[in-house]
Design a protein around this motif. Structure first.
Motif, PDB file in Angstrom:
ATOM      1  N   MET A   1       0.831  -1.132  -0.024  1.00 61.85           N
ATOM      2  CA  MET A   1      -0.009   0.104  -0.211  1.00 61.85           C
ATOM      3  C   MET A   1       0.945   1.140  -0.037  1.00 61.85           C
ATOM      4  O   MET A   1       0.432   2.246   0.314  1.00 61.85           O
ATOM      5  CB  MET A   1      -0.833   0.087   1.270  1.00 61.85           C
ATOM      6  N   SER A   2       2.240   1.217  -0.464  1.00 59.18           N
ATOM      7  CA  SER A   2       2.997   2.387  -0.231  1.00 59.18           C
ATOM      8  C   SER A   2       2.696   3.228  -1.196  1.00 59.18           C
ATOM      9  O   SER A   2       2.670   4.593  -1.091  1.00 59.18           O
ATOM     10  CB  SER A   2       4.524   1.863  -0.488  1.00 59.18           C
ATOM     11  N   TRP A   3       1.998   2.975  -2.481  1.00 59.45           N
ATOM     12  CA  TRP A   3       1.596   3.972  -3.125  1.00 59.45           C
ATOM     13  C   TRP A   3       0.481   5.184  -2.828  1.00 59.45           C
ATOM     14  O   TRP A   3       0.287   6.447  -3.006  1.00 59.45           O
ATOM     15  CB  TRP A   3       1.026   3.649  -4.319  1.00 59.45           C
ATOM     16  N   ILE A   4      -0.256   4.465  -1.827  1.00 60.10           N
ATOM     17  CA  ILE A   4      -1.477   5.397  -1.025  1.00 60.10           C
ATOM     18  C   ILE A   4      -0.655   6.185  -0.404  1.00 60.10           C
ATOM     19  O   ILE A   4      -1.116   7.380  -0.114  1.00 60.10           O
ATOM     20  CB  ILE A   4      -2.371   4.413  -0.332  1.00 60.10           C
ATOM     21  N   PHE A   5       0.350   5.960   0.596  1.00 62.46           N
ATOM     22  CA  PHE A   5       1.268   6.837   1.499  1.00 62.46           C
ATOM     23  C   PHE A   5       1.754   7.856   0.678  1.00 62.46           C
ATOM     24  O   PHE A   5       1.745   8.922   0.829  1.00 62.46           O
ATOM     25  CB  PHE A   5       2.167   6.144   2.381  1.00 62.46           C
ATOM     26  N   ASP A   6       2.495   7.222  -0.311  1.00 59.69           N
ATOM     27  CA  ASP A   6       2.948   8.283  -1.621  1.00 59.69           C
ATOM     28  C   ASP A   6       2.002   9.419  -2.310  1.00 59.69           C
ATOM     29  O   ASP A   6       2.579  10.592  -2.113  1.00 59.69           O
ATOM     30  CB  ASP A   6       3.711   7.586  -2.591  1.00 59.69           C
ATOM     31  N   THR A   7       0.947   9.253  -2.265  1.00 58.20           N
ATOM     32  CA  THR A   7      -0.263   9.815  -2.740  1.00 58.20           C
ATOM     33  C   THR A   7      -0.544  10.856  -1.603  1.00 58.20           C
ATOM     34  O   THR A   7      -0.378  12.154  -2.142  1.00 58.20           O
ATOM     35  CB  THR A   7      -1.618   9.191  -3.151  1.00 58.20           C
ATOM     36  N   GLN A   9       1.545  11.931   0.888  1.00 60.50           N
ATOM     37  CA  GLN A   9       2.811  12.774   1.151  1.00 60.50           C
ATOM     38  C   GLN A   9       2.958  13.611  -0.065  1.00 60.50           C
ATOM     39  O   GLN A   9       3.217  14.823   0.143  1.00 60.50           O
ATOM     40  CB  GLN A   9       3.820  11.763   1.281  1.00 60.50           C
ATOM     41  N   ALA A  10       2.635  13.239  -1.287  1.00 61.39           N
ATOM     42  CA  ALA A  10       2.683  14.268  -2.435  1.00 61.39           C
ATOM     43  C   ALA A  10       1.527  15.372  -2.250  1.00 61.39           C
ATOM     44  O   ALA A  10       1.887  16.512  -2.365  1.00 61.39           O
ATOM     45  CB  ALA A  10       2.608  13.490  -3.767  1.00 61.39           C
ATOM     46  N   TRP A  11       0.519  14.906  -1.925  1.00 61.09           N
ATOM     47  CA  TRP A  11      -0.767  15.964  -1.818  1.00 61.09           C
ATOM     48  C   TRP A  11      -0.413  16.883  -0.650  1.00 61.09           C
ATOM     49  O   TRP A  11      -0.541  18.119  -0.703  1.00 61.09           O
ATOM     50  CB  TRP A  11      -2.072  15.329  -1.435  1.00 61.09           C
ATOM     51  N   ILE A  12       0.395  16.361   0.518  1.00 58.29           N
ATOM     52  CA  ILE A  12       0.838  17.344   1.645  1.00 58.29           C
ATOM     53  C   ILE A  12       1.836  18.318   1.225  1.00 58.29           C
ATOM     54  O   ILE A  12       1.607  19.553   1.451  1.00 58.29           O
ATOM     55  CB  ILE A  12       1.243  16.299   2.836  1.00 58.29           C
ATOM     56  N   ARG A  13       2.692  17.641   0.396  1.00 56.97           N
ATOM     57  CA  ARG A  13       3.898  18.470  -0.042  1.00 56.97           C
ATOM     58  C   ARG A  13       3.325  19.848  -0.866  1.00 56.97           C
ATOM     59  O   ARG A  13       3.727  21.028  -0.627  1.00 56.97           O
ATOM     60  CB  ARG A  13       4.850  17.813  -0.729  1.00 56.97           C
ATOM     61  N   GLN A  14       2.182  19.508  -1.748  1.00 56.50           N
ATOM     62  CA  GLN A  14       1.708  20.370  -2.648  1.00 56.50           C
ATOM     63  C   GLN A  14       0.942  21.426  -1.824  1.00 56.50           C
ATOM     64  O   GLN A  14       0.918  22.499  -1.949  1.00 56.50           O
ATOM     65  CB  GLN A  14       0.733  19.663  -3.788  1.00 56.50           C
ATOM     66  N   LYS A  15       0.235  20.947  -0.780  1.00 62.70           N
ATOM     67  CA  LYS A  15      -0.529  21.689   0.109  1.00 62.70           C
ATOM     68  C   LYS A  15       0.190  22.979   0.884  1.00 62.70           C
ATOM     69  O   LYS A  15      -0.005  24.008   1.010  1.00 62.70           O
ATOM     70  CB  LYS A  15      -1.399  21.069   0.947  1.00 62.70           C
ATOM     71  N   GLU A  16       1.275  22.246   1.175  1.00 57.29           N
ATOM     72  CA  GLU A  16       2.261  23.167   2.361  1.00 57.29           C
ATOM     73  C   GLU A  16       2.746  24.290   1.315  1.00 57.29           C
ATOM     74  O   GLU A  16       3.075  25.463   1.815  1.00 57.29           O
ATOM     75  CB  GLU A  16       3.348  22.273   2.479  1.00 57.29           C
ATOM     76  N   ARG A  17       2.935  24.124   0.019  1.00 58.09           N
ATOM     77  CA  ARG A  17       3.499  25.349  -0.795  1.00 58.09           C
ATOM     78  C   ARG A  17       2.404  26.045  -0.905  1.00 58.09           C
ATOM     79  O   ARG A  17       2.585  27.440  -1.175  1.00 58.09           O
ATOM     80  CB  ARG A  17       3.735  24.592  -2.015  1.00 58.09           C
ATOM     81  N   ILE A  68      -7.074   8.656  -4.284  1.00 57.83           N
ATOM     82  CA  ILE A  68      -6.015   9.729  -5.160  1.00 57.83           C
ATOM     83  C   ILE A  68      -6.140  11.002  -4.603  1.00 57.83           C
ATOM     84  O   ILE A  68      -6.742  11.223  -3.512  1.00 57.83           O
ATOM     85  CB  ILE A  68      -6.910   9.822  -6.747  1.00 57.83           C
ATOM     86  N   ALA A  69      -5.337  11.923  -5.281  1.00 60.23           N
ATOM     87  CA  ALA A  69      -5.267  12.977  -4.659  1.00 60.23           C
ATOM     88  C   ALA A  69      -6.457  13.949  -4.393  1.00 60.23           C
ATOM     89  O   ALA A  69      -6.535  14.587  -3.364  1.00 60.23           O
ATOM     90  CB  ALA A  69      -4.078  13.692  -5.263  1.00 60.23           C
ATOM     91  N   GLY A  70      -7.236  13.615  -5.300  1.00 63.64           N
ATOM     92  CA  GLY A  70      -8.651  14.428  -5.069  1.00 63.64           C
ATOM     93  C   GLY A  70      -9.604  14.136  -3.954  1.00 63.64           C
ATOM     94  O   GLY A  70     -10.326  14.970  -3.253  1.00 63.64           O
ATOM     95  N   HIS A  71      -9.531  12.574  -3.353  1.00 60.07           N
ATOM     96  CA  HIS A  71      -9.894  12.338  -2.044  1.00 60.07           C
ATOM     97  C   HIS A  71      -9.419  13.218  -1.030  1.00 60.07           C
ATOM     98  O   HIS A  71     -10.052  13.714  -0.078  1.00 60.07           O
ATOM     99  CB  HIS A  71      -9.691  10.869  -1.911  1.00 60.07           C
TER     100      HIS A  71
END
Length: 313
Positions: A1-7, A9-17, A68-71
Motif C-alpha cells: 500500500m506504499s503508493w497510497i502513502f506516497d499519494t 505525502q505528495a498531496w501534503i507537499r503540494q498543500k504546504e506550498r 487519489i489526491a482528489g480524495h
C-alpha cells in the motif's frame, strides 16, 4: 500500500506550498495509524490530537482502486476547513482498506469497523463522529451502519451508547441492479458505465452472507438496496442524519435517490437530506477535489457539514 502513502505525502507537499497560514500548516502532517490487522491504516488529515469532531472517510474506487489526491483535497476542503470556519477542530480518519480482488468482502467492513472502534477507544463519543464516503465508500458506509444495528457474524461487534452524529453518501454504489432509468439514460456519458459496474460483481461475492455469485440473494451485505430487512427500520439507533448527494447525469443517480426515499418512507427517525445536481456526473465532489476547485458540490457539502457540526455542539 506504499503508493497510497506516497499519494498522501505528495498531496501534503503540494498543500504546504500553497498554504500560507501557519495554523493551517500544523494540520498538514503525515500521520499514519496502523490498525491491528497489519493490513489497513488510518491516514489522518488534520490534527487528531486537538480534534473535537472526527470524520471517518471511506474512499471509493469499486473496492479495487486506491485513493487519489482528489480524495485528500476533498476531505480537507469539505471537513477540515469547514471545522476551521466553524471554530470546531475537525480531523478526518481516512481509512486505507485492503483492495479487491485479493481482499474481498467482508474484509473492508471488518477494517471500517476496526477504524471506528479505534476512534471510540480514543475517547470520542458517537455524537462526535461522522462517517461517510464516495461511490463504493458510500456502499461501505451503509454496510457499517448495518453492522452497528445487526452485527455481521465475521466482524467485531460495536456497541454504541448513542447514534453517530451523521453519515454522508457521495454518488453511492448500492447494488448490482441496473434496471433503473438513470443507468439507461446516462450509460454513454458517465465516467462509469453499466459494463464497468457489472465487472465489479467479483468484489462482492463471497459477500457478507458467504454466498456465491449464482446463490447471492437479498441478504448480500454489499448490496444495501437489496438487503433492506428489519435492520433498516432501526437506522435511527445508529445515526442521526444522512446526507446523500448524486448527479443526475450519473448511472447511479437513481440508487442514491431510492435510498433517500426508502429511509424517509420507513420513518426511521433519521433526518435525510438529498442533493441532486442536474449537471453533475459521478463523484463530482471528488472531481472538484482532483482539480483543486471548491465548486458547487463542495460548497453544498460544507454547508451541510457545518449545519451538522452546529447541531452536534
Amino acid at each position: 500500500m506504499s503508493w497510497i502513502f506516497d499519494t498522501m505525502q505528495a498531496w501534503i507537499r503540494q498543500k504546504e506550498r500553497l498554504v500560507k497560514d501557519p495554523a493551517l500548516k500544523e494540520r498538514l502532517q503525515c500521520d499514519v495509524q496502523p490498525l491491528d490487522d497489519g493490513l489497513s491504516s488510518i491516514l489522518w488529515v488534520g490534527n487528531r490530537h486537538k480534534a473535537r469532531k472526527i470524520v471517518l472517510y471511506l474512499h471509493g474506487g469499486g473496492f479495487q482502486m486506491p485513493s487519489i489526491a482528489g480524495h485528500f483535497e476533498c476531505v480537507w476542503n469539505s471537513y477540515v476547513l469547514s471545522g476551521v470556519e466553524s471554530e470546531t477542530e475537525v480531523a478526518v480518519a481516512f481509512l486505507q482498506y485492503s483492495l479487491a480482488p485479493i481482499w474481498r468482502a467482508p474484509v473492508q467492513l471488518r477494517q471500517a469497523a476496526a477504524a471506528l472502534s479505534e476512534i471510540l477507544d480514543a475517547g470520542f463519543g458517537a455524537k462526535d463522529i461522522v462517517v461517510g464516503g464516495d461511490s463504493a465508500g458510500g456502499n461501505l458506509t451503509v454496510q457499517l451502519l448495518h453492522h452497528l444495528i445487526e452485527p455481521h457474524a465475521e466482524v467485531a461487534r460495536i456497541v454504541l451508547q448513542e447514534p453517530l452524529s451523521a453519515a454522508f453518501l457521495i454518488s453511492p454504489w448500492l447494488g448490482m441492479d441496473t434496471s433503473a432509468a438513470s443507468f439507461r439514460e446516462n450509460d454513454l456519458y458517465d465516467m462509469i458505465s453499466m459494463d464497468i459496474l457489472r465487472s465489479l460483481a467479483i468484489v462482492i461475492p463471497p459477500g457478507g452472507d458467504g454466498t456465491s455469485i449464482d446463490e447471492k440473494g437479498p441478504d448480500s451485505w454489499a448490496e444495501p438496496l437489496e438487503c433492506k430487512g428489519p435492520w433498516l427500520n432501526k437506522l435511527g439507533s445508529a445515526v442521526g442524519k444522512i446526507y446523500i448527494t448524486v448527479g443526475d447525469r450519473e448511472i447511479l443517480a437513481d440508487q442514491g435517490k431510492l435510498m433517500a426515499k426508502t429511509v424517509t418512507a420507513m420513518q426511521t427517525g433519521v433526518e435525510v437530506t438529498l442533493e441532486s445536481n442536474p449537471k453533475a456526473a459521478h463523484d463530482f465532489l471528488v472531481v472538484e477535489g482532483l482539480f483543486g476547485h471548491i465548486g458547487e458540490e463542495t460548497i453544498k457539502m460544507k454547508q451541510w457539514f457545518k449545519s451538522a457540526l452546529k447541531k452536534a455542539n
